[in-house]
Design an enzyme around this catalytic site. Structure first.
Site, PDB file in Angstrom:
ATOM      1  N   HIS A 102      86.221  10.999  50.542  1.00 23.40           N
ATOM      2  CA  HIS A 102      85.600  10.654  50.910  1.00 23.40           C
ATOM      3  C   HIS A 102      85.103   9.209  51.092  1.00 23.40           C
ATOM      4  O   HIS A 102      84.110   9.105  51.300  1.00 23.40           O
ATOM      5  CB  HIS A 102      85.117  10.370  48.971  1.00 23.40           C
ATOM      6  CG  HIS A 102      85.235  11.343  48.236  1.00 23.40           C
ATOM      7  ND1 HIS A 102      84.202  11.485  46.911  1.00 23.40           N
ATOM      8  CD2 HIS A 102      86.290  12.080  47.684  1.00 23.40           C
ATOM      9  CE1 HIS A 102      84.787  12.737  46.093  1.00 23.40           C
ATOM     10  NE2 HIS A 102      86.482  13.042  46.894  1.00 23.40           N
ATOM     11  N   ASP A 108      80.595   3.847  55.059  1.00 23.87           N
ATOM     12  CA  ASP A 108      80.829   4.311  54.483  1.00 23.87           C
ATOM     13  C   ASP A 108      80.848   5.559  54.487  1.00 23.87           C
ATOM     14  O   ASP A 108      80.730   5.982  55.540  1.00 23.87           O
ATOM     15  CB  ASP A 108      79.125   4.548  53.294  1.00 23.87           C
ATOM     16  CG  ASP A 108      79.201   4.403  51.685  1.00 23.87           C
ATOM     17  OD1 ASP A 108      80.148   4.364  51.506  1.00 23.87           O
ATOM     18  OD2 ASP A 108      78.321   3.272  51.727  1.00 23.87           O
TER      19      ASP A 108
HETATM   20  C1  GDG Z   1      82.672   6.770  47.583  1.00 23.66           C
HETATM   21  C2  GDG Z   1      82.567   6.502  48.969  1.00 23.66           C
HETATM   22  C3  GDG Z   1      80.685   8.538  48.968  1.00 23.66           C
HETATM   23  C4  GDG Z   1      76.235   2.345  41.861  1.00 23.66           C
HETATM   24  N1  GDG Z   1      75.375   1.082  40.924  1.00 23.66           N
HETATM   25  C5  GDG Z   1      75.410   2.198  39.829  1.00 23.66           C
HETATM   26  C6  GDG Z   1      75.930   2.762  39.600  1.00 23.66           C
HETATM   27  N2  GDG Z   1      76.008   3.448  40.676  1.00 23.66           N
HETATM   28  C7  GDG Z   1      76.248   4.872  40.939  1.00 23.66           C
HETATM   29  C8  GDG Z   1      75.613   5.047  42.057  1.00 23.66           C
HETATM   30  C9  GDG Z   1      76.419   6.193  43.079  1.00 23.66           C
HETATM   31  C10 GDG Z   1      78.117   5.708  42.828  1.00 23.66           C
HETATM   32  O1  GDG Z   1      77.946   4.697  41.956  1.00 23.66           O
HETATM   33  C11 GDG Z   1      77.833   4.850  44.499  1.00 23.66           C
HETATM   34  O2  GDG Z   1      78.480   5.608  45.295  1.00 23.66           O
HETATM   35  P1  GDG Z   1      78.527   5.888  47.192  1.00 23.66           P
HETATM   36  O3  GDG Z   1      78.228   7.080  47.426  1.00 23.66           O
HETATM   37  O4  GDG Z   1      77.000   4.967  47.393  1.00 23.66           O
HETATM   38  O5  GDG Z   1      79.707   4.877  47.197  1.00 23.66           O
HETATM   39  P2  GDG Z   1      81.119   4.515  46.754  1.00 23.66           P
HETATM   40  O6  GDG Z   1      81.748   3.928  45.300  1.00 23.66           O
HETATM   41  O7  GDG Z   1      82.016   3.546  47.561  1.00 23.66           O
HETATM   42  O8  GDG Z   1      81.836   6.127  46.742  1.00 23.66           O
HETATM   43  C12 GDG Z   1      80.718   6.842  49.449  1.00 23.66           C
HETATM   44  C13 GDG Z   1      81.134   8.842  47.398  1.00 23.66           C
HETATM   45  O9  GDG Z   1      82.388   8.300  47.142  1.00 23.66           O
HETATM   46  C14 GDG Z   1      80.880  10.139  47.306  1.00 23.66           C
HETATM   47  O10 GDG Z   1      82.256  11.141  47.579  1.00 23.66           O
HETATM   48  O11 GDG Z   1      79.733   8.700  48.924  1.00 23.66           O
HETATM   49  O12 GDG Z   1      80.755   7.037  50.796  1.00 23.66           O
HETATM   50  O13 GDG Z   1      82.763   5.371  49.924  1.00 23.66           O
HETATM   51  O14 GDG Z   1      75.737   7.342  42.709  1.00 23.66           O
HETATM   52  O15 GDG Z   1      74.228   5.363  41.638  1.00 23.66           O
HETATM   53  N3  GDG Z   1      75.156   4.134  38.644  1.00 23.66           N
HETATM   54  C15 GDG Z   1      75.280   3.641  37.753  1.00 23.66           C
HETATM   55  N4  GDG Z   1      74.737   2.356  37.402  1.00 23.66           N
HETATM   56  C16 GDG Z   1      74.761   1.523  37.767  1.00 23.66           C
HETATM   57  O16 GDG Z   1      74.253  -0.134  38.266  1.00 23.66           O
HETATM   58  N5  GDG Z   1      75.288   4.787  36.224  1.00 23.66           N
END
Ligand code: GDG
Length: 457
Positions: A156, A364
């Site tokens: 990921h 990322d």
């Molecule tokens: C890893 C990889 C890859 C955030 N704040 C809240 C909340 N979130 C949710 C977002 C989104 C998720 O968390 C974050 O996803 P990201 O993709 O931005 O980043 P990582 O957590 O680092 O994830 C990344 C991912 O895995 C998937 O393969 O894209 O590159 O690092 O869904 O919406 N959700 C809620 N409240 C919040 O305050 N409910």
């Protein structure tokens, strides 16, 4: 069709709780389709650790099985090698990585123990899909126990350029062990290419065709499978009563001003200090935005047991105080910084009330926030995504305004472009992004990975 076994550090939830990420939802759908098992860490720490009882649960079609870890496993495997070594190195931060023999050994041990506990649960025609950097060696351990099933792996987070990975003392061993998987999936073409380059340059392997490595008479596919979101589902959430209520509250507060939104777990890979400085630069270089535009940053804390994360929190508090002190006015606060989380539907409403999404990680794997923001927009009056070129998402989202997150000046200029963009241009860019999002969604991601795994084995 063969049963699916998913392995990931944390499992579930099987039911949508509103807080879980979109990824869990995509995996549950895939499991429900074929029936299956989800195996991982319980989140609990006990004296027996991985030797303790199997904790079982789940639904009629999908069973869940988890085990504990010991405190030493947690310190060495999870906090240690996974999060103090692999996470920084894979995000190009050799400067933050800790190299520790004991942690490395803990990582190997926990991978082996998870394999030992998974082994009796695997049926002969299962396909096994392992997730993320915690389990780079799981297939190697399973193979050593004569598991001949198809085993796939999806990373990921980024896979860095070979020049960076080579800085990790045991990099070659680790990558060699990864080659026990049949299919290795990456978020972007660039990451898949980095992996193949490492295999060719450092392990002297040979490529067959575009993305198949020949490994001692076996074939290992290393390819990009960019993860998607449930775009249609997310659009609906942005129109839910919870989202509408959030929007009504925000509209009252904004009172005609425009909002830039950032949503990220607090992590040094997300480029948050650089982002706050770029916003300050916007107010400096384009003073017409003073009093008119604010930045709202939602930043739920993560891994607060690690020093690097405590440090970045302190820096963000300082920067927020600095910018707000310098530019704030009676009725306008430039940066609204919140270290809390919101329900997914509320978040969708926040996205919908924001004219610009500022998604500027330094590195990322993908970044799902950029995709969720697009899915949450109103077709008739959509907002604009300002997106780091170093997010995997940039490969699939060329209609966003692509920026270098290290350049405050460049990001400020793109923000200004986004804030002044004509409705027509916003619509054009958004439509292209949204169409692709619907086509390359979470379900199609899971399907294409599993199809490949079934075919190649
Ligand atoms: C890893 C990889 C890859 C955030 N704040 C809240 C909340 N979130 C949710 C977002 C989104 C998720 O968390 C974050 O996803 P990201 O993709 O931005 O980043 P990582 O957590 O680092 O994830 C990344 C991912 O895995 C998937 O393969 O894209 O590159 O690092 O869904 O919406 N959700 C809620 N409240 C919040 O305050 N409910």
């Amino acid at each position: 069709m063969s049963r699916l076994v998913i392995v990931s550090n944390r499992v579930g939830p099987l039911k949508d709780t509103g807080r879980a990420g979109g990824l869990a939802v995509a995996l549950v759908d895939a499991l429900n389709e074929t029936g299956g098992l989800w195996f991982g860490w319980s989140g609990g720490i006990s004296e027996e650790g991985t030797f303790g009882p199997l904790q079982e649960g789940g639904s009629r079609k999908v069973s869940m099985a988890t085990i504990d870890m010991t405190q030493a496993d947690y310190d060495e495997f999870y906090v240690g090698f996974a999060n103090k070594t692999l996470w920084p190195v894979l995000h190009y931060r050799l400067d933050l990585a800790v190299f520790d023999r004991r942690a490395e050994e803990g990582y190997r041990r926990v991978n082996e123990r998870f394999a030992v506990r998974l082994r009796p649960l695997v049926q002969s025609d299962d396909i096994i899909w392992v997730h993320d950097y915690h389990f780079l060696s799981l297939a190697a351990e399973l193979r050593a126990m004569d598991v001949g099933n198809p085993i796939g792996f999806f990373l990921h987070i980024p896979f860095p350029a070979p020049e960076i990975l080579a800085g990790l003392p045991n990099a070659a061993t680790l990558v060699r062990r990864m080659l026990a998987y049949d299919v290795i999936g990456f978020q972007s073409k660039r990451c898949a290419d980095n992996f193949r380059r490492f295999a060719i340059e450092e392990l002297d392997l040979v490529l067959e065709g575009e993305d198949v490595l020949k490994v001692e008479g076996r074939r290992v596919t290393a390819r990009a499978f960019p993860i998607g979101i449930d775009a249609a589902g997310y659009s609906k959430q942005a129109m839910s009563p919870e989202a509408r209520r959030a929007m009504a509250r925000m509209e009252k507060l904004l009172n005609g001003r425009q909002q830039i939104i950032g949503v990220d777990r607090i992590d040094y890979s997300k480029g948050l200090p650089e982002r706050f400085r770029a916003f300050e630069r916007l107010l400096e270089d384009y003073p017409e935005n003073r009093g008119r535009v604010s930045l709202m940053q939602v930043a739920p804390p993560s891994r607060s047991e690690l020093d690097a994360y405590v440090e970045i929190r302190r820096e963000l508090e300082e920067l927020t105080g600095h910018v707000n002190g310098r530019f704030g006015d009676l009725d306008w606060v430039p940066i609204r910084y919140m270290t809390r989380s919101f329900q997914r539907r509320v978040l969708a409403g926040i996205y919908r009330s924001s004219r610009v999404a500022l998604v500027t990680p330094l590195r990322d794997g993908m970044n799902l926030v950029a995709k969720e923001y697009v899915a949450a927009q109103r077709a008739e009056d959509p907002g604009v995504v300002v997106l780091s070129r170093f997010a995997g998402a940039a490969e699939q989202m060329p209609e966003a305004l692509i920026v270098n997150p290290h350049s405050a000046e460049g990001v400020a200029a793109s923000l200004q472009h986004a804030l002044t963009m004509s409705l027509e241009e916003r619509r054009q860019r958004w439509q292209a992004l949204f169409d692709r999002l619907c086509e390359e969604d979470a379900a199609s991601w899971a399907r294409s990975f599993m199809d490949t795994l079934r075919q190649v084995h």
